[in-house]
Each structure stands twice: as structure tokens, then as C-alpha cells.
Design an enzyme around this catalytic site. Structure first.
Site, mmCIF file in Angstrom:
data_model
loop_
_atom_site.group_PDB
_atom_site.id
_atom_site.type_symbol
_atom_site.label_atom_id
_atom_site.label_comp_id
_atom_site.label_asym_id
_atom_site.label_seq_id
_atom_site.Cartn_x
_atom_site.Cartn_y
_atom_site.Cartn_z
ATOM 1 N N MET A 161 33.745 14.076 103.576
ATOM 2 C CA MET A 161 34.342 14.312 102.161
ATOM 3 C C MET A 161 35.001 13.253 101.335
ATOM 4 O O MET A 161 35.169 13.024 100.303
ATOM 5 C CB MET A 161 34.825 15.555 102.000
ATOM 6 C CG MET A 161 33.715 16.921 102.225
ATOM 7 S SD MET A 161 32.564 17.033 100.689
ATOM 8 C CE MET A 161 33.990 17.874 99.428
ATOM 9 N N GLU A 162 36.173 12.913 102.558
ATOM 10 C CA GLU A 162 37.238 11.931 102.218
ATOM 11 C C GLU A 162 36.937 10.697 101.881
ATOM 12 O O GLU A 162 37.565 9.978 101.098
ATOM 13 C CB GLU A 162 38.388 12.343 102.997
ATOM 14 C CG GLU A 162 39.326 13.469 103.109
ATOM 15 C CD GLU A 162 39.704 13.687 101.355
ATOM 16 O OE1 GLU A 162 40.205 12.661 101.091
ATOM 17 O OE2 GLU A 162 39.825 15.011 101.264
ATOM 18 N N SER A 163 36.122 10.192 103.034
ATOM 19 C CA SER A 163 35.690 8.713 102.893
ATOM 20 C C SER A 163 34.315 8.408 103.444
ATOM 21 O O SER A 163 34.125 7.206 103.935
ATOM 22 C CB SER A 163 36.725 7.939 103.891
ATOM 23 O OG SER A 163 36.522 8.455 105.133
#
Length: 436
Positions: A161-163
Site C-alpha cells: 500500500m505504501e510504496s
């Protein structure tokens, strides 16, 4: 020359002579077109030049003010142990970036349905990308679980989700981004304090200024940590002498596990799972507001959607993100821990479902109610105002459906004898309108 032409030229000559005698100017015959367009163009060009000069002067003054602001940060940086050489190197070539500040005014014009958000978050392409990473990372995921007790699936979910599993970590200079936001005092002193934390990271030598890249808001690396989170939670999981959340996947995984562990992750407990409610289930507002033993839900015939048994130990609460016609979940305190990474139910559910899918899960058994049109932002604001007027705690009137608004909706639904699922609908808003 014809006689007519001769006569015309004679008359013009006579008129010119008369004008000269009177001190007037007469345009020649080939310049009979009016001069107004040319004058207007000249005036417009002059205005443009003046505006350009004014803008350049304003930019010069702004940059001078920015440089003065940066200079004024030195005492704060020095107090955090930052050396002068580190400070000067960090700000070398750094200027105010108005494009960074422009991001702060970009707001969504509609309320995105959770199923649209999750379709993007748990896309087939993203799941395939995560699965392709698993084989190389199993030893690090196992080490993270042994060291911190955090479920590898959730670690993969956060990372994805983050990167995008490390594929995109942001290309903005963190120092420039934070300095620009701090300069305009966006969110008070928050970004100034994060900027000082970023300088402390540079002083500790984990990353060079040129390599300290991140999002427009200063979130860094594969974990998208803010600088203060980096200082608190980043670890050298790979054992290479520095905390490298930019280039090292093991460091990103270990740092995320450390973050979640220190924020309250309960080792051995699931985040939750999809469930089915029995026919005639008596839903209460408390079911989604406090944790009770799994055995209490089992006694009420709540069952896992995948056919498995409910855990014998532990506690959970119901999560009903899209009403009783959509997927329903039992979630543990670990779900709330995921939300400490990003305080959004949709985000936490995205992390959980993405992680499960990457690890081979089958996905949800219940379809989302995609035909239900969610409330527009203006309608959510109206709903918030109506409930606030009646004494319910809805938080800020911001047009966003968050935990506090859903809790207020549940309490109101229960007060009128409706199933308290916390899902704001147009029918509910219309009822509030009619009641005045």
C-alpha cells in the site's frame, strides 16, 4: 491619372494645406485604418511586462523571506545535535517550492466508495507484484515475525500500500518539501518539527541529502515514514550499518514490523476476517464499539464466511463498512494497530485484504453493494450538521465519513429502532430532513 483621381488628390492636397494652417495632423491616404488595435496591444504588452516584473519582485521577496526562515531554524537544529556543516549541506541549493504547497489545497470533490478504493488497493496487478516478491523475502518476513511478532501478511500489505512493494518511494527532496510546508506554516509547527527531525537523520548519517527522497509531504522511502517515525522505528534489519528504508527491502520490512509492534500489535492474533450474520441477528451499536470475546459472537451464531471456526481466545468487534448488504468483518485490536499507520478504515482494510491476497487468500465471499450510490460530500456535510444539531459527536464538519460519524450514525439509528450498522445513506439523511 484619370480626371477623377486628379480631382480627389487635389481635394486631399487642399485639405492637407488647410489642416497644416490650422495646426492639425492629417493621415495619408494609405493609413486610413484606425490605430486603436495597435494601441491596445501596446497597452496589453506593457501590462504584461509590468505583471512579470511584479511577479519576479514578489518571488525575490518570497525567496529572501524563505532564506531568512531557513536561517532561523539553525538554533533548533543545533539543539538537536545537528552540526553546522550538516545544516548547510542539507539546505545547499534548496529553494521554496510553490508546487509542494499547491498539493495542500488539492481535495477530492466526491466521497469515494470503499469498494472503489479497495478495487484499486487490492488490484490483480498489485497482488501479482507482491506474490512475485515473496520467495526472496520469506527469510526476512520470518525474521520479522520472530523478532516483533507481526503477521507477515500484514507487513506485505503495508509495504504494498505504501510504496508498491518498493517500486515507488517518491521523488521529491524531503528537505525542500518539508521546508516549503514549514515556511507557509501548514498545519502549524508540525512540518517544522519534521524538518528538524530530517536534519537529525542526516546528522546520524543514514542517508545523504541528495538521496533523502519522498512524497510531497515528506514521507520517506519504502515505508513512507515521516522523519520522526524514522527516528523512532527505523531499524538496520539487514545489518549493513545504516537504516536504509529507501533501497533495502529487509530494512523496510523490519522497520514496519517494529512500528506495528511498538504501536500495540498482539502477536499471534489475526487482524480479523469476513463473517456472516445469522438470520434475525439483533445488531446493537455496541457490537461495533467495544471488543468482546469471540465466544460471545459464536454464541450469537456469527460464523466465518470461509467456513472456518472462530478463534477460541481473543476479542473482536464488528466492522460494517458498507451496510448490512456488504461484506461484514470481525476485527481485533490489531486492526486498530494497522490504523495507527494511517487512520483510515479503508486504508487498514486495504492493508489487511492485500496482505491476505498476496499470501494466497481467496478474497471476499460477499459482494460489495456497488449499486448503492454513496452520499456526495455536500450530503455528508449536511448529515454531519443534522446529527451535530441533535447532540451527536460527529467530529469536524468536513464531508468525510470517518469513525466518529459512523459511531454517531449508529447511535442515531439505534435511537429510532433501525439496525445500527453505521452506514450513512440518502434515506437516513432524508429522514433527518423531514424531522427538522
Amino acid at each position: 491619372m484619370t480626371r477623377f483621381a486628379s480631382t480627389v488628390w487635389g481635394r486631399l492636397a487642399a485639405a492637407a494645406a488647410l489642416a497644416a494652417a490650422l495646426g492639425l495632423a492629417v493621415a495619408p491616404a494609405d493609413a486610413a485604418t484606425p490605430r486603436k488595435p495597435a494601441a491596445a496591444a501596446a497597452k496589453k504588452a506593457a501590462a504584461a511586462i509590468a505583471a512579470k516584473r511584479a511577479a519576479a519582485e514578489a518571488a525575490r521577496k518570497q525567496e529572501a523571506a524563505f532564506r531568512a526562515f531557513v536561517a532561523g531554524l539553525w538554533p533548533l537544529a543545533e539543539a538537536r545535535g545537528v552540526k553546522r556543516a550538516t545544516f548547510d549541506a542539507a539546505f545547499a541549493g534548496v529553494s521554496f517550492d510553490p508546487q509542494i504547497v499547491a498539493h495542500t489545497t488539492t481535495q477530492a470533490e466526491f466521497v469515494q466508495p470503499i469498494w472503489v478504493y479497495l478495487a484499486n488497493s487490492v488490484s490483480a496487478a498489485r497482488v501479482a507484484h507482491g506474490r512475485a516478491k515473496i520467495d526472496d523475502l520469506r527469510p526476512w518476513l520470518a525474521k520479522a515475525e520472530k523478532t516483533y511478532g507481526v503477521d507477515p501478511a500484514v507487513l506485505m500489505g503495508v509495504w504494498g500500500m505504501e510504496s508498491e512493494f518498493g517500486a515507488f518511494t517518491g521523488g521529491d527532496s524531503v528537505i525542500r518539501a518539508l521546508a516549503s510546508l514549514a515556511f507557509v506554516h501548514y498545519q502549524g509547527d508540525y512540518f517544522r518539527d519534521e524538518l528538524i527531525a530530517a536534519l537529525a537523520i542526516l546528522e546520524e548519517g543514514d542517508v545523504a541529502p541528495s538521496d533523502m527522497k519522498g512524497s510531497w509531504a515528506g514521507a520517506m522511502g519504502q515505508t513512507q515514514f515521516m522523519p520522526s517515525s524514522f527516528l523512532a522505528f527505523a531499524v538496520d534489519f539487514e545489518g549493513h550499518g545504516r537504516r536504509d528504508i529507501w533501497a533495502s527491502a529487509p530494512d523496510a520490512i523490519g522497520s514496519t514490523a517494529n512500528f506495528l509492534a511498538k504501536r500495540g500489535w498482539i502477536a499471534g492474533a489475526p487482524w480479523g476476517f469476513e463473517v456472516r450474520l445469522p438470520e434475525g441477528f439483533k445488531l446493537t451499536a455496541a457490537d461495533s464499539a467495544r471488543f468482546v470475546p469471540f465466544s460471545a459472537f459464536a454464541a450469537r451464531a456469527v460464523a466465518r464466511a470461509d467456513g472456518g471456526a472462530l478463534p477460541k481466545n481473543g476479542e473482536a468487534e464488528l466492522l460494517i463498512p458498507a451496510g448490512l448488504k456488504g461484506p461484514i468483518f470481525l476485527v481485533t485490536a490489531n486492526f486498530r494497530t494497522i490504523k495507527t499507520y494511517n487512520n483510515s478504515t479503508a486504508y487498514a482494510l486495504g492493508v489487511a485484504l492485500l496482505g491476505d491476497a498476496v499470501m494466497g487468500g481467496d478474497g471476499l465471499k460477499t459482494a460489495w453493494p456497488v449499486r448503492n450510490k454513496p452520499l456526495a460530500e455536500r450530503d455528508v456535510r449536511e448529515l454531519q450538521r443534522e446529527l451535530d444539531r441533535r447532540g451527536y459527536d460527529v467530529g469536524d464538519i468536513d464531508g468525510r465519513v470517518g469513525d466518529r460519524l459512523q459511531a454517531a450514525v449508529r447511535d442515531y439509528q439505534e435511537s429510532i429502532g433501525a439496525p445500527p450498522d453505521g452506514y450513512p445513506t440518502l434515506a437516513l439523511l432524508r429522514r433527518l430532513r423531514r424531522r427538522g
